[in-house]
Scaffold this motif. Structure first.
Motif, short mmCIF file in Angstrom:
data_model
loop_
_atom_site.label_atom_id
_atom_site.label_comp_id
_atom_site.label_asym_id
_atom_site.label_seq_id
_atom_site.Cartn_x
_atom_site.Cartn_y
_atom_site.Cartn_z
N ASP A 294 0.84 -1.19 0.00
CA ASP A 294 0.00 0.00 0.00
C ASP A 294 0.88 1.25 0.00
N HIS A 295 0.53 2.25 -0.81
CA HIS A 295 1.28 3.51 -0.94
C HIS A 295 2.71 3.24 -1.40
N PHE A 296 2.82 2.46 -2.46
CA PHE A 296 4.13 2.12 -3.01
C PHE A 296 4.97 3.36 -3.31
N ARG A 297 4.32 4.46 -3.72
CA ARG A 297 5.08 5.63 -4.12
C ARG A 297 5.96 6.17 -2.98
N GLY A 298 5.65 5.81 -1.74
CA GLY A 298 6.45 6.26 -0.61
C GLY A 298 7.87 5.72 -0.61
N TRP A 317 8.07 16.89 0.02
CA TRP A 317 8.50 15.61 -0.52
C TRP A 317 9.92 15.31 -0.06
N VAL A 318 10.12 14.09 0.41
CA VAL A 318 11.44 13.65 0.85
C VAL A 318 11.76 12.35 0.11
N GLU A 319 12.98 12.24 -0.37
CA GLU A 319 13.38 11.06 -1.13
C GLU A 319 13.35 9.80 -0.26
N GLY A 320 12.76 8.74 -0.79
CA GLY A 320 12.70 7.46 -0.09
C GLY A 320 13.91 6.59 -0.42
N PRO A 321 13.91 5.34 0.05
CA PRO A 321 15.07 4.47 -0.17
C PRO A 321 15.23 4.00 -1.60
N GLY A 322 14.16 4.05 -2.39
CA GLY A 322 14.23 3.75 -3.81
C GLY A 322 14.73 2.36 -4.16
N LEU A 343 -1.57 4.15 -6.90
CA LEU A 343 -2.66 5.09 -7.08
C LEU A 343 -2.30 6.43 -6.46
N GLY A 344 -3.01 7.48 -6.81
CA GLY A 344 -2.75 8.78 -6.22
C GLY A 344 -1.75 9.58 -7.04
N THR A 345 -0.89 10.33 -6.34
CA THR A 345 0.08 11.21 -7.01
C THR A 345 1.27 10.39 -7.49
N ILE A 346 1.23 10.01 -8.76
CA ILE A 346 2.26 9.15 -9.34
C ILE A 346 2.98 9.91 -10.45
N ASP A 347 4.31 9.87 -10.43
CA ASP A 347 5.08 10.52 -11.48
C ASP A 347 5.97 9.50 -12.17
N ALA A 348 6.79 9.98 -13.10
CA ALA A 348 7.63 9.08 -13.89
C ALA A 348 8.63 8.32 -13.04
N ALA A 349 9.11 8.94 -11.96
CA ALA A 349 10.09 8.28 -11.10
C ALA A 349 9.47 7.09 -10.38
N VAL A 350 8.22 7.23 -9.94
CA VAL A 350 7.53 6.11 -9.28
C VAL A 350 7.31 4.98 -10.28
N GLU A 351 6.86 5.33 -11.47
CA GLU A 351 6.63 4.31 -12.50
C GLU A 351 7.93 3.59 -12.86
N ARG A 352 9.03 4.33 -12.91
CA ARG A 352 10.32 3.72 -13.24
C ARG A 352 10.75 2.73 -12.16
#
Length: 493
Positions: A294-298, A317-322, A343-352
């Motif tokens: 849940d909330h993968f974008r985090g 916004w703070v960078e996560g562990p990626g 879901l929610g606020t998703i950008d290209a970095a999350v999709e990548r």
């Protein structure tokens, strides 16, 4: 980095979303007893092969499975008293108590432990010892935490006496010595929960049904996890959070959402090789075949809110562990049977990040209509490595959703789905099953054609959530055949 084939890629499947608390029977809520096995039989009749549930942990008073007292433990409310009676650990068949079902359940669980001490076979006693040894990374802390909480009328750990709050060794040693029975009761309940769940999973897997779990990215502040691992969270000296989780203002909320969960000290987590997270995912892999995060974008970036702020407006916004985090998990496990809740606020970095680790995302059909042809939730924009839903536990039922739509959305639905568009929820069910997505999951409410009075959760509303249950007589005798025919038509049976 590409991992090996994801489990959903082996073949097209269809599933159902239903939390076990929504099952019929049980004492105060659905449980892991006969109704759960009967539900699997119903799934087999329908041709459904994935059962998705919500997090299974012990909940707080609001009953939200996304704010639990442990990321490892199972909710005692899900323990089947009927099975305990069949095992010979309860002397009498359990009877429902409409006045106080929760008190009745825990009284029966105490009786069951006494029955276990008297009647358990040597193999059962050895199984308990093996369970304790196998869960030594979290069970001692959780059982102590829960016993302290129970002896202090459910008070949060921040409100405990200082020595217990701060885990002073002498205070904990004294508490354990004085409350050994209470601690052992918690351990016994966890043993029973895991045993019953594993029996259910084995029954499901033998019938080609996968069990699909859910990991909330953040944890409740009042939890054994934060109490026992304060160094892994961004807390003040007194244990209160310095910053908390949430999401920024958006179309749905001018002030965003302030969830209040403490945020991780990712630098400390990284220094330990993410061992806390490895243990967490290890427990869930022991319970499930698939796991949603849940909330993968985090993991790419999260919204950090000052704890003193009343809303989420002042966050950042703070960078996560990626990628480093998932590289560690992949190296430890060898595969990642994870699903990204993107879901929610998703950008290209999350999709990548999602795509680099070959993780499927989610497509929600209730989000698809009323806009343009480029909407990613419209079926013609779906991709095979994804999961398609009519709606989730946070959405209205499809019938309730359809009734609330404006004229523009109704016209879009009619143009896209054709004359069948008014046959809700089956028009949307069919669209989900027809999708190219490898896995289609439909809430039971939509398989049953129920209206908005039957939704599971309404975000932003504090009371009345997480209580929905169904009855067997709501299932028409022709429903399994209708579902199976639809699944066979689109290669999912």
């Amino acid at each position: 980095m590409r991992q090996i084939q994801h489990p959903i890629e082996t073949r097209r499947r269809a599933g159902v979303l239903l939390h076990p608390t929504s099952l019929p029977g049980g004492s105060g809520s659905g449980d892991l007893g006969p109704a759960a096995f009967h539900f699997i039989d119903f799934m087999v009749d329908c041709g459904l092969s994935v059962w998705q549930v919500l997090p299974l942990g012990p909940t707080h008073e609001d009953r939200s499975p996304y704010q639990t007292t442990s990321v490892h433990a199972g909710a005692p409310e899900l323990i089947s008293l009927e099975l305990l009676y069949r095992w010979g650990w309860l002397d009498a068949a359990p009877e429902a108590d409409p006045v106080d079902p929760e008190a009745n359940r825990f009284a029966c669980l105490r009786q069951a432990r006494a029955g276990f001490m008297r009647h358990a076979r040597d193999a059962d006693r050895e199984a308990l010892r093996e369970f304790v040894d196998g869960h030594a990374s979290w069970l001692p802390d959780f059982s102590c935490y829960q016993a302290i909480k129970d002896t202090r009328d459910g008070a949060a750990w921040l409100d405990w006496p200082g020595p217990l709050r701060d885990r002073e060794p002498r205070a904990l040693e004294q508490f354990r010595a004085e409350h050994r029975e209470a601690i052992d009761q918690v351990v016994f309940e966890q043993f029973v929960f895991f045993r019953q769940w594993h029996d259910l999973r084995r029954y499901a897997n033998e019938r080609d049904i996968l069990l699909f779990g859910d990991i909330p990215i953040f944890v409740a502040h009042d939890s054994a996890d934060v109490w026992a691992n304060r160094e892994g969270f961004l807390l003040q000296e007194d244990g209160y959070p310095r910053v908390v989780a949430g999401v920024p203002p958006d179309y749905f909320s001018e002030t965003g959402q302030r969830w209040g969960n403490p945020l991780y000290d990712w630098a400390q987590m990284a220094a330990t090789g993410y061992s806390w997270w490895w243990e967490r995912i290890h427990t869930q892999r022991d319970l499930f075949d698939l796991i949603r995060i849940d909330h993968f974008r985090g993991f790419e970036a999260y919204w950090e809110i000052p704890a003193a702020a009343e809303t989420a407006i002042d966050g950042r916004w703070v960078e996560g562990p990626g990628a480093e985090f998932f590289e560690h998990m992949l190296a430890r496990f060898g595969d990642l049977p994870l699903v990204a809740e993107d879901l929610g606020t998703i950008d290209a970095a999350v999709e990548r990040l999602r795509d680099d680790f070959h993780l499927p995302g989610m497509k929600i059909l209730q989000f698809a209509f009323g806009g343009g042809a480029d909407n990613p939730y419209l079926p013609h924009n779906h991709v095979p490595l994804s999961l398609v839903y009519t709606g989730t536990h946070d959405n209205d039922t499809t019938l309730g959703w359809y009734a609330s739509l404006d004229e523009n959305a109704h016209e879009h639905l009619a143009a896209y789905l054709g004359p069948e568009a008014t046959d809700m929820p089956w028009a949307l069910n069919r669209a989900a099953i027809a999708s190219v997505a490898h896995l289609s999951v439909i809430p039971l409410q939509d398989w049953l054609g129920l209206d908005g009075a039957h939704r599971m959760n309404q975000p932003g509303v504090r009371e009345g959530n997480w209580q929905w249950r169904f009855e067997w007589d709501w299932i028409d005798a022709e429903l399994p055949g209708r579902i199976r025919a639809l699944l066979e038509l689109y290669g999912r049976a």
